[in-house]
Design an enzyme around this catalytic site. Sequence first.
Site, PDB file in Angstrom:
ATOM      1  N   LEU A   1      -2.545   6.401  -8.691  1.00  0.00           N
ATOM      2  CA  LEU A   1      -3.179   5.282  -7.981  1.00  0.00           C
ATOM      3  C   LEU A   1      -2.629   3.939  -8.470  1.00  0.00           C
ATOM      4  CD1 LEU A   1      -6.915   6.439  -7.739  1.00  0.00           C
ATOM      5  CD2 LEU A   1      -5.143   6.533  -5.988  1.00  0.00           C
ATOM      6  N   HIS A   2      -2.409   3.813  -9.790  1.00  0.00           N
ATOM      7  CA  HIS A   2      -1.847   2.571 -10.331  1.00  0.00           C
ATOM      8  C   HIS A   2      -0.452   2.322  -9.760  1.00  0.00           C
ATOM      9  CE1 HIS A   2      -5.068   2.350 -13.356  1.00  0.00           C
ATOM     10  NE2 HIS A   2      -4.687   1.094 -13.501  1.00  0.00           N
ATOM     11  N   GLU A   3       0.342   3.395  -9.702  1.00  0.00           N
ATOM     12  CA  GLU A   3       1.701   3.234  -9.187  1.00  0.00           C
ATOM     13  C   GLU A   3       1.667   2.828  -7.712  1.00  0.00           C
ATOM     14  OE1 GLU A   3       4.430   3.537 -11.222  1.00  0.00           O
ATOM     15  OE2 GLU A   3       5.547   2.722  -9.519  1.00  0.00           O
TER      16      GLU A   3
ATOM     17  N   SER B   1      -5.193   8.736 -11.994  1.00  0.00           N
ATOM     18  CA  SER B   1      -5.281   7.292 -12.174  1.00  0.00           C
ATOM     19  C   SER B   1      -3.883   6.672 -12.201  1.00  0.00           C
ATOM     20  CB  SER B   1      -6.033   7.015 -13.469  1.00  0.00           C
ATOM     21  OG  SER B   1      -6.067   5.659 -13.739  1.00  0.00           O
TER      22      SER B   1
END
Lengths: 497, 497
Positions: free
Chosen positions: A400-402, A397
């Site tokens: 993906l956020h980065e 996660s």
Amino acid sequence: MPTYNGKTPEPVVNSTAKRIRETKYRHVFATHSQPRNSCLSHDAAKTPSFVGFRNLMILVLIVSNLRLMIENFRKYGVLICIHCHDYRRQDVVYGLILYLSVPCHLFIAYLIELAAASHAKLATARMKKAGEEHDTPAKQEQARRSFNITWRVVAFFHGINATLNLIIATSVVYSHIHHPGIGTLCELHAVIVWLKTCSYAFTNRDLRHAHLHPSQAQPLPDIYASCPYPRNINYKNLCYFWWAPTLIYQPVYPRTSHIRWGFVFRRLLELVGLSIVIWIASAQYAAPLLQNSLDKVLVLDFISIAERVMKLSTISVFCWLCGFFALFQSALNALAEVMRFGDREFYGDWWNVSSVRTYWTSWNKPVTNFMRRHIYSPLVGRGWHPAAAQITVFIISGILHELLVGVPTHNVLGVAFAGMMFQIPLIAITDMLQKWKGIDGKTAGNLIFWISFCLVGQPLAALLYFFAWQAKYGSVSKQWQESNALNNALHLQFLRR
Amino acid sequence: MPTYNGKTPEPVVNSTAKRIRETKYRHVFATHSQPRNSCLSHDAAKTPSFVGFRNLMILVLIVSNLRLMIENFRKYGVLICIHCHDYRRQDVVYGLILYLSVPCHLFIAYLIELAAASHAKLATARMKKAGEEHDTPAKQEQARRSFNITWRVVAFFHGINATLNLIIATSVVYSHIHHPGIGTLCELHAVIVWLKTCSYAFTNRDLRHAHLHPSQAQPLPDIYASCPYPRNINYKNLCYFWWAPTLIYQPVYPRTSHIRWGFVFRRLLELVGLSIVIWIASAQYAAPLLQNSLDKVLVLDFISIAERVMKLSTISVFCWLCGFFALFQSALNALAEVMRFGDREFYGDWWNVSSVRTYWTSWNKPVTNFMRRHIYSPLVGRGWHPAAAQITVFIISGILHELLVGVPTHNVLGVAFAGMMFQIPLIAITDMLQKWKGIDGKTAGNLIFWISFCLVGQPLAALLYFFAWQAKYGSVSKQWQESNALNNALHLQFLRR
């Protein structure tokens, strides 16, 4: 109580004396007749309600923010401008290309599954020809080996396809799309399609296995009965999954009977209204705030940075709440209604969470469902410790956020990733709080969640990425310098005349 | 869930295939198995709790006000100064004289009652001598007339005494005490003693009547039985009433068994702490705010005045809440504990009121009790319409408010009086709201109360009286001019050198 009885009033003295005889003594009533406690005292029999203070808080919040809006208007005038959006033609062209090319990877996954399904059909036909002897250990071993070899080939192509999707989109956004807004939309689209592709591949793998080993297989969910493998591998079924508001592939979904267009219209109206509100809030309030925080970040004036983050936090939490509602309530519900998608549980009541863990499992159910079904649960199934599986989910996660924040802003700082990693100790703390006695663990956990996420984490991260953007491109500071230079030139010309 | 069974791990492919046989298919779990609604939709089965948003509101309020405190400190530095208090010696001297002289009026009332009581004793003795014949109509008429003549004399002296108290205190405060804080304390003291004197006179009048007409009298409250008239007219009883935390005279009050000194100490600690908080809030935050609102009021810049009132409202509501708690919870409870006074109901839960009427009957019970027992109830007893009696109470209350605000600030503007009169239509509106269907009348009434009273009424009134004060005396603007003149002079001297 005595009232005038219709007679003409008598002289005051007499009538007074008369009434005093008629009525109780008014002035001797024992107001203080028994011991009582003040209702705010600890001795009080019951704690009074404080619902009025909730109303007062709402009013004070409204009034003090209205005041800040007046102050902002006095200081900056109207900063909202429809024609001033500064994006390059190239950004839009690349954005459109990505918009059209990204879903192709889902169709490539479909073609891969089509091939795997026809292979499976052949295998089934072979097995039927060979009769029912596939239950002998030798046959079982052969069938398993054959399945695993096929799966490796299928997984290889799926892996190449899905990875290419992410790599192409990410590199185009990072290198060719300057505008962070367009970049974020493209990257988000790519990540969604990537997750859908993965789910499509994993689910069909298990369905195929169940199809090939009908006697060993555990029963599949009842809802899938109307579309068994390999009938689900068809173009229409894929297109439904492409547009359905979920990241999880199922051959069959719960469906509604018809589309309520009035419902769709109201949700779209909310979406448009909230988007405008968010746009105004960020252009008129957040932008100047971020702008005049830059010099404070530059000289590391921590008190001023704290002051700016505090002011930013109200706007960021406001935008976050509006954005959450616009996306998860309005947009996804409208899409679900159009697709006649039955399961609308896109979020839980995350605002009441007492543990940071619950927040991450309830604010974004589509992603949570994906992570649980395709990462957490298989890992635990393979014998991993639940905590290790959870940490893996957070690492994925975080990446993906980065991707979603760092790539469109062209600054892969790792702040978004670090933010996700920071959730792990926070989860430990809020989980521990629930077990402590003597404190209201629920409220304490909820406060920690709000402080860490909305009041510190988000505005600080926004400030850092904005600062990094300005340090790299400095578009606004350049504009300032240019406009100052222009002013000076005009002034000089004026003086020469 | 399957876990490692202690055997050495097999090669990956084999062990995976084995486990898949052992466990459910992880990737085919039907996450979307039934139709569900989003919890914020109207279709949702039940509305979720929003308690988390209450916590968020508290946090946002704290954070945004902390930010304003940092901003204030940056702008003004520390404005709190213990040695800078600017009061004249004369103010303190007059204040002390009033502090000592005002209670004398209560003792004069005592002397008047002492005379009346001895007169009553004589009358009783005469009646006893004459035997039981006082029940004949002629005797009754004679007794009533005698009582009324005596009461007129007693009332005349009481009237003179009480009125003199108010007139002397008011004229001294208005003409000789410049400092508004000292003035307010003196005026408040005088009003309290005035109310106590009135209650003492009215109550003893009814008690005397009951004593003189034992056969006609309705039964007195049971609690008074231990100290019947005229035994209650004694020095100790008066002194208890003088210091008791009530404005209502009763011969006997409910009492506690002993003084809990720990309780007294905690209440006094609260009182001191809250006083310091209020002092800091007004010196550091309210004072500069009022100061830089002056020019806006002068040129009637209404948007700026609204902005200032909005900013002032948060501080004023904060000070109001602290002041309420300090006075009605801490101070009165401490005094009650020391006096072993049993009835501590000094206020109700006024913050939850849904009608402005309920607010005025519950925030200040000592005054409410006085008004109900000695004004409202006797007027209704005389046949007045309850609404007329209520309006009378508001008129008297308005006059007292104007005395308490207008006289110490040397500007009898009538704003405080007008504010009280404005409550009458507000009461009508909030009473009407309760009866409307389709709206949440309770919440609407509560919001109207908070807006009218704390968010608009109080800060606006404070601003007006402050402006009037500055217009009359202009102490601060003079100081500014002087300090500017001094700076300029120093600057000139420096340039000459």
